[in-house]
Design a protein around this motif. Sequence first.
Motif, PDB file in Angstrom:
ATOM      1  N   VAL A 206       0.635  -1.228  -0.023  1.00 30.83           N
ATOM      2  CA  VAL A 206       0.008  -0.071   0.009  1.00 30.83           C
ATOM      3  C   VAL A 206       0.924   1.103  -0.033  1.00 30.83           C
ATOM      4  O   VAL A 206       0.762   2.351  -0.835  1.00 30.83           O
ATOM      5  CB  VAL A 206      -1.109   0.063   1.139  1.00 30.83           C
ATOM      6  N   ILE A 207       1.814   1.224   0.817  1.00 30.57           N
ATOM      7  CA  ILE A 207       2.786   2.344   1.008  1.00 30.57           C
ATOM      8  C   ILE A 207       3.661   2.416  -0.544  1.00 30.57           C
ATOM      9  O   ILE A 207       3.673   3.520  -0.976  1.00 30.57           O
ATOM     10  CB  ILE A 207       3.855   2.172   2.086  1.00 30.57           C
ATOM     11  N   ALA A 208       3.910   1.211  -1.098  1.00 30.52           N
ATOM     12  CA  ALA A 208       4.892   1.355  -2.216  1.00 30.52           C
ATOM     13  C   ALA A 208       3.833   1.893  -3.644  1.00 30.52           C
ATOM     14  O   ALA A 208       4.345   2.774  -4.096  1.00 30.52           O
ATOM     15  CB  ALA A 208       5.310  -0.120  -2.684  1.00 30.52           C
ATOM     16  N   GLU A 209       2.756   1.470  -3.588  1.00 30.78           N
ATOM     17  CA  GLU A 209       1.838   1.864  -4.813  1.00 30.78           C
ATOM     18  C   GLU A 209       1.501   3.387  -4.573  1.00 30.78           C
ATOM     19  O   GLU A 209       1.363   4.038  -5.496  1.00 30.78           O
ATOM     20  CB  GLU A 209       0.544   1.116  -4.750  1.00 30.78           C
ATOM     21  N   ALA A 210       1.368   3.945  -3.194  1.00 30.54           N
ATOM     22  CA  ALA A 210       1.022   5.249  -3.061  1.00 30.54           C
ATOM     23  C   ALA A 210       2.059   6.274  -3.300  1.00 30.54           C
ATOM     24  O   ALA A 210       1.800   7.506  -3.572  1.00 30.54           O
ATOM     25  CB  ALA A 210       0.409   5.429  -1.409  1.00 30.54           C
ATOM     26  N   ASN A 211       3.655   5.714  -3.269  1.00 27.97           N
ATOM     27  CA  ASN A 211       4.416   6.476  -3.655  1.00 27.97           C
ATOM     28  C   ASN A 211       5.153   6.090  -4.839  1.00 27.97           C
ATOM     29  O   ASN A 211       6.310   6.776  -5.087  1.00 27.97           O
ATOM     30  CB  ASN A 211       5.501   6.482  -2.404  1.00 27.97           C
ATOM     31  N   ASP A 212       4.601   5.086  -5.782  1.00 32.09           N
ATOM     32  CA  ASP A 212       5.233   4.900  -7.153  1.00 32.09           C
ATOM     33  C   ASP A 212       6.491   4.483  -7.039  1.00 32.09           C
ATOM     34  O   ASP A 212       7.474   4.952  -7.853  1.00 32.09           O
ATOM     35  CB  ASP A 212       5.036   5.881  -7.915  1.00 32.09           C
ATOM     36  N   LEU A 213       6.880   3.770  -5.925  1.00 34.11           N
ATOM     37  CA  LEU A 213       8.320   3.207  -5.752  1.00 34.11           C
ATOM     38  C   LEU A 213       8.721   2.137  -6.792  1.00 34.11           C
ATOM     39  O   LEU A 213       8.088   1.025  -6.939  1.00 34.11           O
ATOM     40  CB  LEU A 213       8.406   2.731  -4.395  1.00 34.11           C
ATOM     41  N   ASP A 214       9.536   2.517  -7.648  1.00 34.67           N
ATOM     42  CA  ASP A 214      10.221   1.374  -8.577  1.00 34.67           C
ATOM     43  C   ASP A 214      10.786   0.562  -8.026  1.00 34.67           C
ATOM     44  O   ASP A 214      10.913  -0.843  -8.291  1.00 34.67           O
ATOM     45  CB  ASP A 214      10.943   2.182  -9.616  1.00 34.67           C
ATOM     46  N   ASP A 215      11.856   0.747  -6.936  1.00 34.01           N
ATOM     47  CA  ASP A 215      12.433  -0.273  -6.253  1.00 34.01           C
ATOM     48  C   ASP A 215      12.189  -0.404  -4.842  1.00 34.01           C
ATOM     49  O   ASP A 215      12.753   0.397  -3.853  1.00 34.01           O
ATOM     50  CB  ASP A 215      13.884  -0.116  -6.408  1.00 34.01           C
ATOM     51  N   PRO A 216      11.019  -0.949  -4.330  1.00 32.85           N
ATOM     52  CA  PRO A 216      10.738  -0.576  -2.828  1.00 32.85           C
ATOM     53  C   PRO A 216      11.760  -1.245  -1.842  1.00 32.85           C
ATOM     54  O   PRO A 216      11.607  -1.035  -0.722  1.00 32.85           O
ATOM     55  CB  PRO A 216       9.174  -1.399  -2.822  1.00 32.85           C
ATOM     56  N   SER A 217      12.423  -2.028  -2.436  1.00 34.34           N
ATOM     57  CA  SER A 217      13.692  -2.503  -1.300  1.00 34.34           C
ATOM     58  C   SER A 217      14.680  -1.625  -0.983  1.00 34.34           C
ATOM     59  O   SER A 217      15.634  -1.962  -0.124  1.00 34.34           O
ATOM     60  CB  SER A 217      14.198  -3.867  -2.224  1.00 34.34           C
ATOM     61  N   ARG A 218      14.774  -0.660  -1.946  1.00 32.36           N
ATOM     62  CA  ARG A 218      15.991   0.463  -1.351  1.00 32.36           C
ATOM     63  C   ARG A 218      15.046   1.889  -1.263  1.00 32.36           C
ATOM     64  O   ARG A 218      14.498   2.248  -2.002  1.00 32.36           O
ATOM     65  CB  ARG A 218      16.789   0.649  -2.784  1.00 32.36           C
ATOM     66  N   LEU A 219      15.350   2.212   0.077  1.00 30.77           N
ATOM     67  CA  LEU A 219      14.639   3.522   0.681  1.00 30.77           C
ATOM     68  C   LEU A 219      15.864   4.400   0.950  1.00 30.77           C
ATOM     69  O   LEU A 219      16.687   3.885   1.854  1.00 30.77           O
ATOM     70  CB  LEU A 219      13.984   3.110   1.945  1.00 30.77           C
ATOM     71  N   ARG A 220      15.677   5.706   0.466  1.00 25.51           N
ATOM     72  CA  ARG A 220      17.021   6.483   0.604  1.00 25.51           C
ATOM     73  C   ARG A 220      16.724   7.490   1.846  1.00 25.51           C
ATOM     74  O   ARG A 220      15.446   8.073   1.804  1.00 25.51           O
ATOM     75  CB  ARG A 220      17.392   7.308  -0.614  1.00 25.51           C
ATOM     76  N   PRO A 221      17.414   7.409   2.691  1.00 27.09           N
ATOM     77  CA  PRO A 221      17.270   8.544   4.087  1.00 27.09           C
ATOM     78  C   PRO A 221      17.148   9.746   3.426  1.00 27.09           C
ATOM     79  O   PRO A 221      17.719  10.156   2.541  1.00 27.09           O
ATOM     80  CB  PRO A 221      18.622   8.331   4.625  1.00 27.09           C
ATOM     81  N   GLY A 222      16.055  10.383   3.954  1.00 21.81           N
ATOM     82  CA  GLY A 222      15.681  11.754   3.725  1.00 21.81           C
ATOM     83  C   GLY A 222      14.406  11.811   2.808  1.00 21.81           C
ATOM     84  O   GLY A 222      13.909  12.795   2.573  1.00 21.81           O
ATOM     85  N   THR A 223      14.321  10.621   2.042  1.00 25.58           N
ATOM     86  CA  THR A 223      13.008  10.599   1.340  1.00 25.58           C
ATOM     87  C   THR A 223      11.906  10.757   1.980  1.00 25.58           C
ATOM     88  O   THR A 223      11.582  10.206   3.030  1.00 25.58           O
ATOM     89  CB  THR A 223      12.974   9.395   0.478  1.00 25.58           C
TER      90      THR A 223
END
Length: 255
Positions: A206-223
């Motif tokens: 649900v979070i991945a789709e709401a933020n259009d994350l192409d690679d949900p396994s990699r979250l960059r600090p500050g995003t």
Amino acid sequence: MTRPTGKVSAFLQRYHPPPGGGNRPGGPLGGPIAFMFNPNQLTLTKSAAWIPHVVRGAEQVGVPEFSGSEPRTLALTVFLDVTDTHGRTVQQRVETLLSCCTPTTGSIAAKAPSPPWVKFTWGQFQTVSFYSYASQVTATYTLFNSSGTPLRATCELNLTEISGSKPGQNPTSGGRSARRVHRVVDGDSLPLLAHREYGDPTVWRVIAEANDLDDPSRLRPGTELLLPAADEFPPVLSRDSGPPAGTVAPAGEGR
């Protein structure tokens, strides 16, 4: 307690619950419940909710995240003694206060049971006057006549503020839940965020789709990530997809 002779008396007004929902009550329910004695102490509480961010293996904790303001609560004591000027006994007045915790006849008939809304009022003291619900009423009888009729009692009232929509609420959702924005810190993962926000790490998609994350396994600090309200979830949500590749679900979950 101080007798209100020559002074402004405190009172509690009951209101019909909002017809069909809403953040404004219906009309007054009966007359005001006037206090025989003005209270000599009022306890007003206001608190804020914060989410601590603990990074496993780090020497210091992360910066906590503010998640919202809690409603005000008001605690006060009502002193009752013998019979008031209107001929009501201590027992009758206690029962009136207890009715603040039971559904009104009108709300039951409308198939939307709800206790009345209440508002404490004492002259110009506006800080303690707000629409609320009685979360608890505790009556202590302290004096009786020879037949067992109560002659004196103290009632502890706990009132909780009823607020309208909070800032940041999704205006199209129609619910009380609010979308929030989370800033990613070291150690964050989608299952971990889903566990913190919804209590279920398996709804990370649900979070991945709401933020259009192409690679949900990699979250960059500050995003900054948008965390949807729970009432925005699709009717049927796959709960067996497991965490995204490269992430680890919170300990004890999904095992």
